[in-house]
Design a protein around this motif. Structure first.
Motif, PDB file in Angstrom:
ATOM      1  N   LEU A 289       5.372 -13.543  10.101  1.00 33.41           N
ATOM      2  CA  LEU A 289       3.997 -13.071   9.898  1.00 33.41           C
ATOM      3  C   LEU A 289       3.009 -14.110  10.417  1.00 33.41           C
ATOM      4  O   LEU A 289       3.181 -15.306  10.158  1.00 33.41           O
ATOM      5  N   LEU A 292      -3.890 -13.656   9.730  1.00 35.80           N
ATOM      6  CA  LEU A 292      -5.038 -13.534  10.628  1.00 35.80           C
ATOM      7  C   LEU A 292      -6.351 -13.988  10.005  1.00 35.80           C
ATOM      8  O   LEU A 292      -7.346 -14.169  10.713  1.00 35.80           O
ATOM      9  N   GLU A 306      -1.022  -1.874   4.023  1.00 37.15           N
ATOM     10  CA  GLU A 306      -2.476  -1.820   4.234  1.00 37.15           C
ATOM     11  C   GLU A 306      -3.213  -1.156   3.073  1.00 37.15           C
ATOM     12  O   GLU A 306      -4.398  -1.405   2.853  1.00 37.15           O
ATOM     13  N   GLY A 340       3.909  -6.206  15.318  1.00 44.75           N
ATOM     14  CA  GLY A 340       2.624  -5.525  15.433  1.00 44.75           C
ATOM     15  C   GLY A 340       2.195  -4.795  14.178  1.00 44.75           C
ATOM     16  O   GLY A 340       1.035  -4.387  14.062  1.00 44.75           O
ATOM     17  N   SER A 341       3.122  -4.635  13.215  1.00 48.46           N
ATOM     18  CA  SER A 341       2.776  -3.958  11.959  1.00 48.46           C
ATOM     19  C   SER A 341       1.718  -4.758  11.215  1.00 48.46           C
ATOM     20  O   SER A 341       1.837  -5.973  11.051  1.00 48.46           O
ATOM     21  N   LYS A 342       0.680  -4.080  10.754  1.00 46.59           N
ATOM     22  CA  LYS A 342      -0.396  -4.738  10.000  1.00 46.59           C
ATOM     23  C   LYS A 342      -0.074  -4.694   8.507  1.00 46.59           C
ATOM     24  O   LYS A 342       0.218  -3.634   7.957  1.00 46.59           O
ATOM     25  N   THR A 353      -5.443 -10.290   5.766  1.00 47.40           N
ATOM     26  CA  THR A 353      -4.758  -9.547   6.822  1.00 47.40           C
ATOM     27  C   THR A 353      -3.689 -10.407   7.493  1.00 47.40           C
ATOM     28  O   THR A 353      -3.918 -11.583   7.791  1.00 47.40           O
ATOM     29  N   GLU A 355      -0.069  -9.978  10.340  1.00 46.03           N
ATOM     30  CA  GLU A 355       0.593  -9.112  11.316  1.00 46.03           C
ATOM     31  C   GLU A 355       2.024  -9.585  11.535  1.00 46.03           C
ATOM     32  O   GLU A 355       2.268 -10.797  11.687  1.00 46.03           O
ATOM     33  N   THR A 357       5.173 -10.470  13.533  1.00 46.92           N
ATOM     34  CA  THR A 357       5.350 -10.942  14.907  1.00 46.92           C
ATOM     35  C   THR A 357       6.802 -11.316  15.147  1.00 46.92           C
ATOM     36  O   THR A 357       7.536 -11.657  14.210  1.00 46.92           O
TER      37      THR A 357
END
Length: 370
Positions: A289, A292, A306, A340-342, A353, A355, A357
């Motif tokens: 992860l 962000l 989310e 790419g999953s948030k 937040t 993401e 990776t």
């Protein structure tokens, strides 16, 4: 374990003389950082050569009539096919397919199997091996040996001055050789994602070898703090944090440790569970992860989707000196594991937040061919 009951490595006095801040780790008093601090030590290793004391690790020889085939009874790797001069990463498995420990096993010479296990796990590991393989192999703990790790892009040229034979080695080679005027077992491997070596030497020679390497301006001593941030950037799991006896190699994203021959034979502990997970997928997966926004997500922080539903937990996390941002590893259901999953990480009650990776976060720089 109280401070006065901590064990020390043969380099304890050298660490204190170098201004190290000592902390309890795996039952030992170990250097977490030196005068430059974790950030500078981390970046030095990425750019030059960092020297680590990893003498707390467990070193042993497995000897007997057929130690390679016997070792396959407790691990899922192809050790019968392990060629002389080579090393293999593997996992010690319990009967339910959980990971008792991860380890390195090598054939540096013709003297059985040379095994290196994690320091916090070594007593239990060697007991498990001894209990399971009793009558087949003898396990000799090498308590009289120290272990150094020389890591970074300049490690090879530094070591070549003291062990010329090491220059012709590639990633996961392991050889017994004369180095620094003493008997050494050298592998081209490490735990940082960088090129480098692990060097097993007699404990009585440890301080001399340590000081000899540090006399080179390309080398600095590096503590456990930078070792941890380096291995996190490399996407490497830490036993007792990212993996434990409840976690299978498939969940841990360590399926590569199970050779094709062994997958087909299903002749290792916990094979039924692992074969099922290989065929159908595991219920959770270790992912990387990038955080962000906000503070780093540390071990134990919850991971949410989310919508705010808790779906997993962070097992390792911190600030990445190389990337300049917080990163973490943790377990989530497969539906959330794609790059790419948030997602969200919950830090001090606040949703931040993140993401998913691909790992490693920082590319490995292992030398696989010369």
């Amino acid at each position: 374990m109280s401070e006065e009951n901590l064990k020390t490595t043969p380099l304890n006095a050298a660490h204190i003389a170098a201004g190290a801040r000592m902390v309890p780790f795996a039952g030992y008093s170990m250097p977490v950082q030196y005068k430059d601090g974790v950030l500078k030590e981390h970046l030095w290793t990425r750019e030059n050569a960092g020297l680590f004391d990893v003498s707390h690790m467990g070193q042993a020889r497995l000897r007997g009539v057929s130690p390679l085939s016997a070792f396959e009874e407790v691990t899922p790797g192809d050790f019968i096919g392990l060629k002389p001069g080579k090393q293999r990463y593997s996992v010690l498995l319990n009967k339910k397919g959980g990971i008792i420990d991860d380890l390195m096993a090598a054939r540096p010479d013709d003297d059985g199997l040379f095994v290196v296990v994690n320091g916090a796990c070594k007593d239990n590991d060697f007991k498990v091996i001894d209990d399971e393989l009793a009558g087949q192999v003898r396990i000799e703990r090498l308590e009289d040996r120290a272990l150094l790790a020389l890591q970074g892009p300049k490690a090879a040229e530094v070591l070549a001055q003291h062990a010329p034979e090491a220059a012709s080695m590639v990633f996961m080679d392991a050889r017994a050789m004369n180095a620094f005027g003493t008997d050494a077992i050298v592998s081209r491997s490490g735990y940082t994602g960088e090129d480098g070596y692990e060097i097993s030497i007699p404990a009585s020679e440890a301080e001399r070898v340590w000081n000899t390497l540090l006399a080179d301006e390309r080398v600095k001593p590096i503590g456990l703090g930078a070792r941890d941030s380096l291995r996190l950037e490399a996407g490497l799991p830490l036993y007792g944090h990212d993996v434990d006896e409840t976690v299978s190699p498939i969940e841990a994203d360590l399926a590569f440790s199970i050779s094709k021959k062994r997958r087909d034979a299903r002749d290792f502990p916990g094979a039924a569970r692992i074969a099922k997970e290989l065929a159908e997928g595991a219920s959770r997966k270790r992912v990387g992860l990038v955080v962000l926004e906000g503070a780093p997500a540390r071990e134990g922080a919850e991971i949410a989707d989310e919508a705010g539903n808790v779906i997993g937990v962070v097992t390792s996390g911190g600030f990445s000196p190389s990337m300049g941002k917080p990163i973490a590893m943790g377990f989530v259901p497969p539906a959330y594991a794609a790059a790419g999953s948030k997602l969200k990480v919950i830090v001090r009650g606040k949703a931040q937040t993140a993401e998913v990776t691909a790992m490693p976060f920082v590319p490995h720089r292992y030398v696989r061919k010369l």
